[in-house]
Enzyme design. Sequence first.
Site, PDB file in Angstrom:
ATOM      1  N   ASP A   1       0.874  -1.164   0.000  1.00 34.37           N
ATOM      2  CA  ASP A   1       0.000   0.000   0.000  1.00 34.37           C
ATOM      3  C   ASP A   1       0.927   1.233   0.000  1.00 34.37           C
ATOM      4  O   ASP A   1       2.101   1.126   0.354  1.00 34.37           O
ATOM      5  CB  ASP A   1      -0.864  -0.021   1.264  1.00 34.37           C
ATOM      6  CG  ASP A   1      -1.604   1.275   1.486  1.00 34.37           C
ATOM      7  OD1 ASP A   1      -2.268   1.739   0.541  1.00 34.37           O
ATOM      8  OD2 ASP A   1      -1.520   1.829   2.602  1.00 34.37           O
TER       9      ASP A   1
ATOM     10  N   ASP B   1      -0.306   5.082   0.715  1.00 36.17           N
ATOM     11  CA  ASP B   1      -0.647   6.112   1.702  1.00 36.17           C
ATOM     12  C   ASP B   1      -0.675   5.535   3.105  1.00 36.17           C
ATOM     13  O   ASP B   1      -1.450   4.620   3.397  1.00 36.17           O
ATOM     14  CB  ASP B   1      -2.003   6.734   1.364  1.00 36.17           C
ATOM     15  CG  ASP B   1      -1.934   7.498   0.055  1.00 36.17           C
ATOM     16  OD1 ASP B   1      -1.112   8.420  -0.021  1.00 36.17           O
ATOM     17  OD2 ASP B   1      -2.668   7.156  -0.887  1.00 36.17           O
TER      18      ASP B   1
ATOM     19  N   GLY C   1     -10.340   7.072  -1.219  1.00 37.66           N
ATOM     20  CA  GLY C   1     -10.491   7.736  -2.517  1.00 37.66           C
ATOM     21  C   GLY C   1     -10.879   9.192  -2.319  1.00 37.66           C
ATOM     22  O   GLY C   1     -11.811   9.507  -1.580  1.00 37.66           O
ATOM     23  N   GLY C   2     -10.146  10.081  -2.977  1.00 34.68           N
ATOM     24  CA  GLY C   2     -10.367  11.509  -2.782  1.00 34.68           C
ATOM     25  C   GLY C   2     -11.723  11.987  -3.286  1.00 34.68           C
ATOM     26  O   GLY C   2     -12.401  12.778  -2.620  1.00 34.68           O
TER      27      GLY C   2
ATOM     28  N   GLU D   1     -14.443  10.191  -3.696  1.00 37.88           N
ATOM     29  CA  GLU D   1     -15.445   9.600  -2.806  1.00 37.88           C
ATOM     30  C   GLU D   1     -15.481  10.353  -1.470  1.00 37.88           C
ATOM     31  O   GLU D   1     -16.541  10.539  -0.866  1.00 37.88           O
ATOM     32  CB  GLU D   1     -15.103   8.119  -2.567  1.00 37.88           C
ATOM     33  CG  GLU D   1     -15.193   7.221  -3.789  1.00 37.88           C
ATOM     34  CD  GLU D   1     -13.979   7.271  -4.730  1.00 37.88           C
ATOM     35  OE1 GLU D   1     -13.079   8.128  -4.552  1.00 37.88           O
ATOM     36  OE2 GLU D   1     -13.936   6.449  -5.665  1.00 37.88           O
ATOM     37  N   ARG D   2     -14.297  10.792  -1.015  1.00 37.27           N
ATOM     38  CA  ARG D   2     -14.190  11.510   0.270  1.00 37.27           C
ATOM     39  C   ARG D   2     -14.869  12.873   0.168  1.00 37.27           C
ATOM     40  O   ARG D   2     -15.552  13.301   1.095  1.00 37.27           O
ATOM     41  CB  ARG D   2     -12.701  11.640   0.621  1.00 37.27           C
ATOM     42  CG  ARG D   2     -12.422  12.076   2.036  1.00 37.27           C
ATOM     43  CD  ARG D   2     -10.948  11.877   2.373  1.00 37.27           C
ATOM     44  NE  ARG D   2     -10.583  10.474   2.342  1.00 37.27           N
ATOM     45  CZ  ARG D   2      -9.402  10.002   1.941  1.00 37.27           C
ATOM     46  NH1 ARG D   2      -8.453  10.826   1.529  1.00 37.27           N
ATOM     47  NH2 ARG D   2      -9.161   8.709   1.949  1.00 37.27           N
TER      48      ARG D   2
ATOM     49  N   HIS E   1     -11.011  17.556  -7.545  1.00 34.74           N
ATOM     50  CA  HIS E   1     -10.050  16.490  -7.250  1.00 34.74           C
ATOM     51  C   HIS E   1      -8.817  16.578  -8.156  1.00 34.74           C
ATOM     52  O   HIS E   1      -7.691  16.331  -7.712  1.00 34.74           O
ATOM     53  CB  HIS E   1     -10.717  15.112  -7.376  1.00 34.74           C
ATOM     54  CG  HIS E   1      -9.818  14.005  -6.923  1.00 34.74           C
ATOM     55  ND1 HIS E   1      -9.210  13.144  -7.796  1.00 34.74           N
ATOM     56  CD2 HIS E   1      -9.390  13.676  -5.688  1.00 34.74           C
ATOM     57  CE1 HIS E   1      -8.456  12.309  -7.103  1.00 34.74           C
ATOM     58  NE2 HIS E   1      -8.553  12.608  -5.830  1.00 34.74           N
TER      59      HIS E   1
ATOM     60  N   LYS F   1      -6.703  19.117  -6.713  1.00 35.98           N
ATOM     61  CA  LYS F   1      -6.056  18.560  -5.513  1.00 35.98           C
ATOM     62  C   LYS F   1      -4.854  17.688  -5.889  1.00 35.98           C
ATOM     63  O   LYS F   1      -3.804  17.749  -5.249  1.00 35.98           O
ATOM     64  CB  LYS F   1      -7.088  17.772  -4.694  1.00 35.98           C
ATOM     65  CG  LYS F   1      -6.521  17.062  -3.476  1.00 35.98           C
ATOM     66  CD  LYS F   1      -6.309  15.584  -3.755  1.00 35.98           C
ATOM     67  CE  LYS F   1      -5.484  14.907  -2.701  1.00 35.98           C
ATOM     68  NZ  LYS F   1      -5.315  13.473  -2.961  1.00 35.98           N
TER      69      LYS F   1
ATOM     70  N   ASN G   1       0.185  10.374  -8.096  1.00 32.21           N
ATOM     71  CA  ASN G   1       0.592  10.561  -6.699  1.00 32.21           C
ATOM     72  C   ASN G   1       1.650   9.533  -6.302  1.00 32.21           C
ATOM     73  O   ASN G   1       2.522   9.808  -5.482  1.00 32.21           O
ATOM     74  CB  ASN G   1      -0.612  10.418  -5.756  1.00 32.21           C
ATOM     75  CG  ASN G   1      -1.685  11.460  -5.999  1.00 32.21           C
ATOM     76  OD1 ASN G   1      -1.454  12.427  -6.722  1.00 32.21           O
ATOM     77  ND2 ASN G   1      -2.843  11.273  -5.404  1.00 32.21           N
TER      78      ASN G   1
HETATM   79  C1  XBP Z   1      -5.533   6.031   0.508  1.00 35.63           C
HETATM   80  C2  XBP Z   1      -6.619   6.926   0.237  1.00 35.63           C
HETATM   81  C3  XBP Z   1      -6.459   7.912  -0.789  1.00 35.63           C
HETATM   82  C4  XBP Z   1      -5.806   9.212  -0.486  1.00 35.63           C
HETATM   83  C5  XBP Z   1      -6.265  10.216  -1.510  1.00 35.63           C
HETATM   84  O1  XBP Z   1      -6.052   4.769   0.909  1.00 35.63           O
HETATM   85  O2  XBP Z   1      -7.678   6.821   0.804  1.00 35.63           O
HETATM   86  O3  XBP Z   1      -7.759   8.208  -1.133  1.00 35.63           O
HETATM   87  O4  XBP Z   1      -6.165   9.669   0.812  1.00 35.63           O
HETATM   88  O5  XBP Z   1      -5.988   9.800  -2.793  1.00 35.63           O
HETATM   89  P1  XBP Z   1      -5.116   3.474   0.890  1.00 35.63           P
HETATM   90  P2  XBP Z   1      -6.775  10.392  -4.063  1.00 35.63           P
HETATM   91  O6  XBP Z   1      -3.847   3.822   1.625  1.00 35.63           O
HETATM   92  O7  XBP Z   1      -5.913   2.450   1.658  1.00 35.63           O
HETATM   93  O8  XBP Z   1      -4.881   3.075  -0.539  1.00 35.63           O
HETATM   94  O9  XBP Z   1      -7.226  11.777  -3.686  1.00 35.63           O
HETATM   95  O10 XBP Z   1      -5.780  10.375  -5.174  1.00 35.63           O
HETATM   96  O11 XBP Z   1      -7.963   9.507  -4.328  1.00 35.63           O
HETATM   97 MG    MG Z   2      -3.002   3.118   3.410  1.00 35.54          MG
END
Ligand code: XBP
Ligand code: MG
Length: 250
Positions: A8, A10, A51-52, A54-55, A81, A84, A127
């Site tokens: 993973d 993030d 997911g950004g 979705e967030r 997004h 962002k 990213n």
């Molecule tokens: C990571 C995420 C991502 C980032 C944002 O989850 O939830 O959505 O926070 O990324 P994981 P984007 O570590 O479980 O993969 O804005 O590019 O969607």
């Molecule tokens: Mg993660």
Amino acid sequence: MLKALIFDVDGTMADTERDGHRVAFNQAFQAANLDWNWSVELYGELLAITGGKERIRHYLERHNPTFEAPAELKDFIAGLHAAKTDRYCNLLAEGRIPLRTGVERLLQEARAAGIRLAIATTTTLPNVTVLLEHTLGKESLDWFDIIAAGDIVPAKKPAPDIYIHVLEKMGWAPDECLALEDSENGLASAAQANLKTAITINDYTRTHKFEGAALVLDCFGEPDAPFQVLAGDTAGSEYFSVDLARSLLA
Ligand code: XBP
Ligand code: MG
């Protein structure tokens, strides 16, 4: 037999959320003349939604229901997004987000041992590539057999789709691979793809429940900076090594 490590990004490879993604969301909101500001605390809650895009949608529904959203909400969110993502990549290019302790060593050790490397992440592909380029160098993109990211699968974590995508594309069996994650959503995703998972927690995930994880650590550690074991058996190891990864699959 351990064939591959599936990372993973993030929270696992780098602590990207609080000082990276969160800041970039706020910059994009400001640039769009929106008075939204995601605090460190609120962002912790919003992280439950992966997911950004979705967030943002979840934030509007649950935290800002009086906002008069444009008719084309999907496009509006996609535009925000994209802005962002630009801001986030700029933050990475400024070198603001380092890799977590032990990540580079583990990648190098795995490569030397002939263990294959893969990425399974919810975040948007640039990213990942910008993070790798600015921490390990451009050539590090080639260290990974597959970088599976973002919208290439219909359902994001905690759905197993992204891990299943990696396994199917590579022709790897789940019992030949170890997933490396930081969150409950990540663990659920990997577990539903029948993968064993080692967790390294961070400030946003230390209260998550990691039932079923093969190992829960505070970080991967280094020979001179041992990890803390929160759950599981490391058989005397003090940092996360290929041998330890192998022992988790045995
Ligand atoms: C990571 C995420 C991502 C980032 C944002 O989850 O939830 O959505 O926070 O990324 P994981 P984007 O570590 O479980 O993969 O804005 O590019 O969607
Ligand atoms: Mg993660």
